[in-house]
Structure formats: structure tokens, C-alpha cells
Scaffold this motif. Sequence first.
Motif, PDB file in Angstrom:
ATOM      1  N   MET A 183       0.851  -1.186   0.000  1.00 33.26           N
ATOM      2  CA  MET A 183       0.000   0.000   0.000  1.00 33.26           C
ATOM      3  C   MET A 183       0.889   1.239   0.000  1.00 33.26           C
ATOM      4  N   ILE A 184       0.685   2.114  -0.978  1.00 36.84           N
ATOM      5  CA  ILE A 184       1.455   3.351  -1.093  1.00 36.84           C
ATOM      6  C   ILE A 184       0.590   4.488  -0.568  1.00 36.84           C
ATOM      7  N   ASP A 185       0.926   5.005   0.594  1.00 41.57           N
ATOM      8  CA  ASP A 185       0.139   6.026   1.287  1.00 41.57           C
ATOM      9  C   ASP A 185       0.244   7.355   0.546  1.00 41.57           C
ATOM     10  N   HIS A 186      -0.902   7.922   0.145  1.00 44.60           N
ATOM     11  CA  HIS A 186      -0.872   9.174  -0.613  1.00 44.60           C
ATOM     12  C   HIS A 186      -0.527  10.369   0.267  1.00 44.60           C
ATOM     13  N   GLU A 187      -0.554  10.207   1.581  1.00 46.29           N
ATOM     14  CA  GLU A 187      -0.222  11.311   2.474  1.00 46.29           C
ATOM     15  C   GLU A 187       1.253  11.309   2.864  1.00 46.29           C
ATOM     16  N   ARG A 188       1.989  10.348   2.357  1.00 47.60           N
ATOM     17  CA  ARG A 188       3.408  10.282   2.646  1.00 47.60           C
ATOM     18  C   ARG A 188       4.179  10.274   1.338  1.00 47.60           C
ATOM     19  N   SER A 189       5.425  10.690   1.412  1.00 49.17           N
ATOM     20  CA  SER A 189       6.211  10.797   0.188  1.00 49.17           C
ATOM     21  C   SER A 189       7.235   9.686   0.044  1.00 49.17           C
ATOM     22  N   ILE A 190       7.299   8.796   1.018  1.00 49.35           N
ATOM     23  CA  ILE A 190       8.334   7.765   0.974  1.00 49.35           C
ATOM     24  C   ILE A 190       7.833   6.522   1.700  1.00 49.35           C
ATOM     25  N   GLY A 191       8.265   5.355   1.220  1.00 47.12           N
ATOM     26  CA  GLY A 191       7.917   4.100   1.868  1.00 47.12           C
ATOM     27  C   GLY A 191       6.573   3.555   1.433  1.00 47.12           C
ATOM     28  N   ALA A 192       6.307   2.305   1.813  1.00 47.32           N
ATOM     29  CA  ALA A 192       5.041   1.638   1.529  1.00 47.32           C
ATOM     30  C   ALA A 192       4.804   0.593   2.606  1.00 47.32           C
TER      31      ALA A 192
END
Length: 466
Positions: free
Chosen positions: A288-297
Motif C-alpha cells: 500500500m502506497i500512502d498518498h499522504e506520505r512521500s516515501i515508503g510503503a
Amino acid sequence: MSLIHDFATWEPLLRLVRDSHAEQLATPGGWFMGQISLGSWTLPAQPPRPVPGRALLVADMQDQFTAVERVQAALRTSGANGVSYMVETLPDGKTVLHVIDVGPAVEHGVKSPFVGALLLVEEAVPEPWRRLPEDFPGAASAPSADPALLERTLRERLPDTIGATEEEIAAAEERLGVTLPDELKALYRVTRARWQDWSGDYAAQERVSKAVGCELFPLEGLYIADARSRPCPWQFAAKDAVVTAPDAAVQGLVGSPGWIAFGDNGGGDRLALDLTPGPRGHAGQVIMIDHERSIGAALRADSLTDMVVNHRDDWRSDDEWNWPPVVAQVSTHSQAGIVAAVRPELEVLEIGGGKGEPVGLAAVAGLPRLRTLTASPGTLADPLEIAGMTNLEYLSLGLKEWRVLLDADAVPQSLSAAAIDVQGGQHPLPVLDLANELLALRNRPLITRTVLEGDLETGRKARDSR
């Protein structure tokens, strides 16, 4: 002359600002600044008082809407996306309007004077956005991965859907430049998730989402979730760091050429199959790639089969491990904070203000991986210590600290981007002038400023480009 530099374009807005701040603008040196884009604006004008007993209506704000819409129309005519402006009272008492175009080498900021990072190297991106995935030998598919079971389960749940042909799947692979995992092929053989196949039936779309466990992209909507798909302004991205824990299932990347995005959780977070897993992950796991974060999954399931068959809808993240010792935040309360941050792994150092004395940088000057330094105004004992930090790619300082470096011709040549830390109440023009000095060092496009003078009573006008 373009409409955006015509006094008549700005006249209604100027009236609003003048009427809202008559006392402040009557004093020489008074100023107000705002920004207008095609989709939003900041307007330093007082909102109208609502009529007692009811909320504000559109009609109550019509003067503001009309003033902004006139500028937006000029933007569209000029082919521009946005513009900043400043209303200022000069020492001789004249009120003038500065129309400011930051140009292509400046990111838009979030506070006055709306100048974000200065892009000193064209198309340069921060180090985390250049980082490619590591190769962990032995990463294999999870035991739960079973394309046949996945396809059989989906056909039972979705007996009436239209699946993709082998030719359509091959076309998707050619477009993406990768071979799709067998599980993903099995999914799309059952449903290609095209809206036109559902004939406008939202219930049919919902059945597919429920059966799969996400809002499935059509086959043509698959994309590679690499770093380019996750842009972030320098002023935030330069403070990020890529670190993968030894027991992580997912690598702590911005993006990867091995992340194939295939769906959405309904809240803007993207689901992807991960073909470049972490040291304890599985090839083809669902992340899951969090749209509120710019790095990591985060890990959603060990396999697509596991997610669909067992209705996996929770996820876990490994990235809490990512920060120390790679990123350090210290204050002027104690020089010991700088000393404690000294580690060979340190990449990002942020120095904040406090009640203590300014700190020195000698302890960190020789660190081989230190690439980002941000120092609030007044926190550095000697800004010239920065001259010896030859690996910096991003530097954020206050006006006085930048002035010291510029006057000594000591701005690090290694910088790809820079920022000016602006404190509240700072007049914008010195910030814009200093920004242009930094841009000129690298022959980058400068910020332009057009001064418009006009008489709001007679309509007479004058123009001066700077």
C-alpha cells in the motif's frame, strides 16, 4: 503588454486590499502579499460580515470573486498557471502593485513571499528520488501465491464480467515495459475493469471492488509506481531518507520500477504488486502506497491470492525504523545535540531555534553522507563553516546567513537546490532579491517583478518591469 501586467486587471483587487487595510497602507512601508492561481488564491482582504441569523452566501463574497476571476482570466489568456502579487506603500506615499512571476527555477512556497526551493540545477531531484531498489537474492513468491486458485475464486465471485484477452495483456506489458506477474494476469483474465463494460452500472463496479478488495484499475490504467510517480517539493523531499531495515518486508523507497500499481483503496492510497521486495519480503507481495506520505510503503498481503481469497484489508509498515541515525533534528539549547548527531550515516541535519547560543558545525563538517542542512535564522555561530561541506545538495538558511556566504563567495558548488528561511513579518523584496542572486550564480531563470502604479480614482496607470 499581457493582461496580467495591465493595471486594469488588478484594479478591483487593489481596491479590496486598500479598503480592507486602509490604516496600514496609509503608512509608508506598509505591504500585503497574496497569490492567485487558476484553482486557488490568497487575498489579504477582510471577509464580509454575515447577516445575523444566516451563513455567508456567494453573493456576500461576490466582490472578491469578481476581483480574483479577472486576474484568473488574464492568467488563462497569458498561458500562465499562477502569479504572486504585493501591494505596497512607498516612502513618498504612493501605493503600488508588484506582479511577481517566480519563473521555472523556483518552487512555489507555502507562505509569503511564496518562494519555495530554488532549483539551482535543472531537473535535479533529491537523493531519495534517485535511489533504486536493492537486490536481495533469494526473494521468491510467497507460498500463498496461486494464480489458478485466484482465477477460480474470482470467476465464482464475478461470473458475468468481461475479461482481458491475451492480446490485451500483451499490449499492457509492452506499454509498461515489464512482464506482468502470473497472479495479475489471472486477475485481468477474469475482469479487465473497464467502465464501459459495466454500461454505467455502479453496482457492477462495486461488485468487482468487493470481490477483489480494492478499486481495481482497468488494464490500461496499470502504471509503474516509480519515484517519478510520487513528486514532492524539494523543501520537504530533501529531508526524507531511504532506509530499509534488515527485517523489512518492503524497501523504504520513494518508488520502484518493480512496483506495479493496480488499484486504489478508495481513499487515494495505491495498491501495487512489489517485484523488488525487502530482505524479508516476497516477490509479488501486495503493498500500500500512502498518498499522504512521500516515501515508503506498507505490506498489505504476501500475495495477490492471499489478499483476494482471504479478504486481507489491513497493512503494516516497517518505516518507523527509518529515521535515526540518518536524520537528526537538533536545537540551539545545547552544542551537545550536534555532537550526538555525528554519525557516518547522517544524511539530513535540521537545526532549529531555541534559547541557547548559536551552534558550530565543525563536528559534522566532514561527514561523508551529509547532503541536507537546514538552519533556522540565528542558529549558526559561523555560517562560513558551511563552505567546507562539499557534499551538500540542499541548504536552507536565513537571509543574514545567506548574505554571509554570498559576500564571501562561499556558496557550496555542490548544491542542487536552496531555500531561504523567511520569518514572519519579513518584507518580501529583500527575499526576492537574494533569491535572484542565488539563481544568477548558476545562470538560472530569475524571478521577475513588474511594478504597476495607478490612480484608483482616475484610472491613470504606469508600468515598470524589474
